[in-house]
Design an enzyme around this catalytic site. Structure first.
Site: not given
Length: 698
Positions: A466, A477, A491
């Site tokens: 999560s 990224d 998740k």
């Protein structure tokens, strides 16, 4: 096989003793019609996954309901299943009308079969003339979830006898006599029978509705009023008690996750996916068998006053021997927020005669004290505020790089995950959230302040979920640091609790996406450098959950990037592989993973005591051998038994023993970060000055 006259005698004794016969068939209650309609409205209007309630769904719900009731196909007969086929394409119509008669008819048949099985088990154990031959080379099918449905009563009883024999053998290998094992199992089945007789209409309704909600995704769930109370009790157990979230699975109690810094987590012995088979009170209380017990009953036995002791008998998830059990002592306590706070340490490594210091910040969960924040307390605790303080303290120690350790971090506050990214970038987007209507919201950091602009690495594992995945994905990224470890949990969905008149619905209503456009759902976040793991994607994580929402993409968001790590990746991998090829801890981990994979391919359980005992001894000897190989490679003395391993830990580490695997992964992550620093500096130094200066500014 019991003789007919003995079965008649058992029946006669039952009537004579006044034992209540099986309860009357259960039936829907008037409130269930409106509740079903409320659940359907919630699913159709609020769930992220748009699914039509049609014949295709009807088929899936029927199959799921049967799998929920009889996961090992050891109760229903093939003739029962054939009879249930009449509803294969009718359940959708009944659901839309709020009707559940078919569900109750199927459940009542299951109750009938379950009582037949329990009566068989009990009468067999009570039959003093019955003998057990543990020298026969019988085997029991280990997983019957995809097996053919059994056709006759005789075949069903043959399976039950094998299951009973396997349970007896398992207890005998846990150092119980045959008589003691029979007593344990007799109590187990008698308790199960008593609980079976106590089933209520709400239990049936909740089970069927959850066969429906499961088709939308595994995190969507209906709770009856009693189920809602049990849900709250279990969640409170995670904060006060032992610090664990539990679930019921195939008549067993499974550990879903541990609360960071909770009593169970501090022992270092209880792990997610462990199976709890017994609970004992205090130092000397008898361990009570809890196999087949309702989850709320198991929870009530584990709960208790702060400062008291509970002992759990568990089957470890990572055990090479699936018959092996261990007993864990846990002192009940309340989980304190400050104990879940981020913490730091300094990792000192030597590289070519030069000492390097790496700061390590372990973040157990993404937390924030909302109550203190709302009261205007300027010193409220939060992950981001605490990490910033720790980074400043580590700067004063003149560290060369920073490692953020997110292993076993199951998530928490989305706000904190977003703001934590902001400590390492000047400004920019961090995560995208798409709701059921398709609208995408973008969260980001707009504070130009940066707490750490030096080299960094992030460690993740399969239990990083999560909010952890949002942070790790954003760092990756932006090319802000190197990601090390294992593929994360996957998740990437958001749930909310929605009250209805009769209970509540936990509903998946949104989905997380990285700024690259990739979902964190299902696939998780892939590390740049992969390390060995005992947790496999088939057993742990979103991809291991049936009906989990798929991975997909949305449009990427424009964002700045730090210089790419791609030019260095091949060299980083080569250096990592060269080091770990001869590292005793990594050799040990790889052998464990390989051995567990072999064990998973064994599909049958032996019912021969000598064979089973030999298998156990072989597994124990193997594990002892590779452990001593590891110790020899590290210059440590050998041990004669596996029990000695814990005893070799220093006294000040008792209660939260340092896992050698965990320490080895941290040390290797430090080496990888040093490699990155080395390669980056070499690359920059090799560039002309005007390009080098520009690269440093990017």
């Amino acid at each position: 096989m019991l003789k007919p006259h003995f079965l008649t005698l058992v029946t006669a004794l039952t009537l004579t003793l006044g034992i209540a016969p099986a309860q009357a068939n259960l039936a829907p209650e008037p409130i269930h019609t409106q509740t079903m309609l409320d659940v359907v409205t919630s699913l159709q209007q609020g769930h992220y996954n748009r699914i039509d309630i049609d014949d295709q769904l009807s088929e899936a719900v029927l199959d799921q309901y049967l799998a929920t009731l009889d996961p090992e196909r050891s109760h229903f007969l093939a003739s029962d299943i054939q009879q249930f086929e009449q509803w294969r394409h009718l359940l959708d119509d009944q659901i839309l009308q709020g009707e559940t008669e078919a569900a109750f008819e199927i459940f009542n048949r299951y109750q009938e079969r379950r009582l037949q099985r329990l009566n068989y088990m009990i009468s067999t154990l009570e039959d003093e003339s019955n003998t057990w031959d543990f020298n026969r080379n019988d085997v029991l099918e280990g997983d019957r979830s995809e097996a053919e449905w059994i056709k006759t009563d005789a075949e069903l009883q043959q399976l039950w006898r094998k299951q009973l024999k396997s349970s007896l053998l398992s207890l005998k290998l846990a150092d119980k006599t045959t008589e003691e094992a029979q007593e344990v199992l007799l109590r187990r089945y008698q308790n199960q029978k008593q609980r079976t007789d106590q089933a209520k209409s709400d239990d049936v309704f909740e089970s069927f509705v959850n066969a429906l909600t499961h088709e939308f995704d595994p995190h969507t769930q209906y709770f009856s009023p009693q189920g809602s109370e049990n849900f709250q009790i279990n969640m409170s157990l995670s904060l006060e008690g032992i610090g664990a979230v539990l679930q019921s699975e195939n008549d067993q109690t499974k550990v879903v996750r541990l609360v960071p810094a909770g009593p169970a987590d501090k022992t270092g012995q209880l792990k997610p996916a462990d199976i709890i088979v017994g609970v004992g009170q205090g130092e000397d209380g008898a361990i009570e068998d809890v196999v087949g017990m309702r989850l709320d009953d198991v929870v009530s036995k584990i709960r208790g006053p702060k400062g008291t002791l509970v002992r759990l008998e568990v089957i470890p998830a990572d055990a090479v021997d699936r018959q092996a059990r261990k007993v864990i002592r846990i002192e009940r306590n309340k989980v304190k927020l400050e104990e879940q706070a981020a913490r730091k340490r300094v990792l000192e490594l030597n590289r070519d005669g030069k000492e390097f210091k790496l700061g390590v910040i372990e973040i157990p969960t993404f937390y924030i004290d909302f109550e203190a924040l709302q009261k205007g307390d300027p010193d409220y605790k939060s992950t981001t505020r605490d990490v910033e303080k720790l980074i400043n303290e580590l700067r004063e120690e003149d560290i060369d790089g920073l490692i953020v350790d997110l292993r076993n971090n199951g998530g928490g506050s989305l706000r904190e995950a977003n703001e934590l990214v902001g400590l390492f970038i000047q400004r920019g987007p961090t995560v995208q959230i798409r709701d059921a209507s398709g609208r995408v919201d973008i969260l980001g950091d707009f504070d130009p302040k940066v707490a750490w602009d030096g080299p960094m690495a992030v460690i993740v594992n399969r239990l990083s979920a999560s909010a952890s995945e949002i942070f790790a994905g954003a760092i990756q990224d932006y090319n802000r640091g190197i990601l090390i470890g294992n593929r994360t949990f996957g998740k990437g969905t958001v749930q909310t609790l929605q009250p209805i008149e009769h209970g509540q619905v936990k509903l998946t209503h949104a989905k997380f996406y990285r700024i690259s456009g990739d979902s964190t759902q299902h696939r998780g976040v892939e590390p740049d450098i992969r390390l060995p793991s005992l947790y496999t994607v088939e057993d742990i994580g979103e991809s291991a959950l049936d009906k989990a929402l798929p991975w997909d993409q949305v449009r990427p968001v424009r964002h700045g990037r730090f210089p790419s790590l791609s030019p260095f990746m091949q060299q980083l991998l080569e250096r990592h592989q060269a080091r770990t090829e001869t590292d005793p801890d990594f050799i040990f981990m790889r052998k464990q993973v390989e051995h567990l994979e072999k064990q998973k391919k064994i599909t049958h359980i032996s019912l021969n005591q000598d064979t089973l005992q030999q298998e156990r001894e072989t597994n124990e000897n193997w594990l002892l051998s590779v452990e001593n190989e590891r110790r020899a490679g590290l210059g440590m003395p050998p041990v004669k038994t596996l029990a000695e391993v814990d005893d070799t830990l220093p006294k000040d580490e008792q209660g939260r023993p340092i896992n050698p695997e965990s320490e080895a992964i941290l040390a290797e992550s430090g080496e990888v970060l040093l490699d990155l620093i080395d390669l980056t500096l070499s690359h920059t130094a090799a560039l002309p000055d005007h390009i080098s200066n520009r690269k440093a500014m990017e």
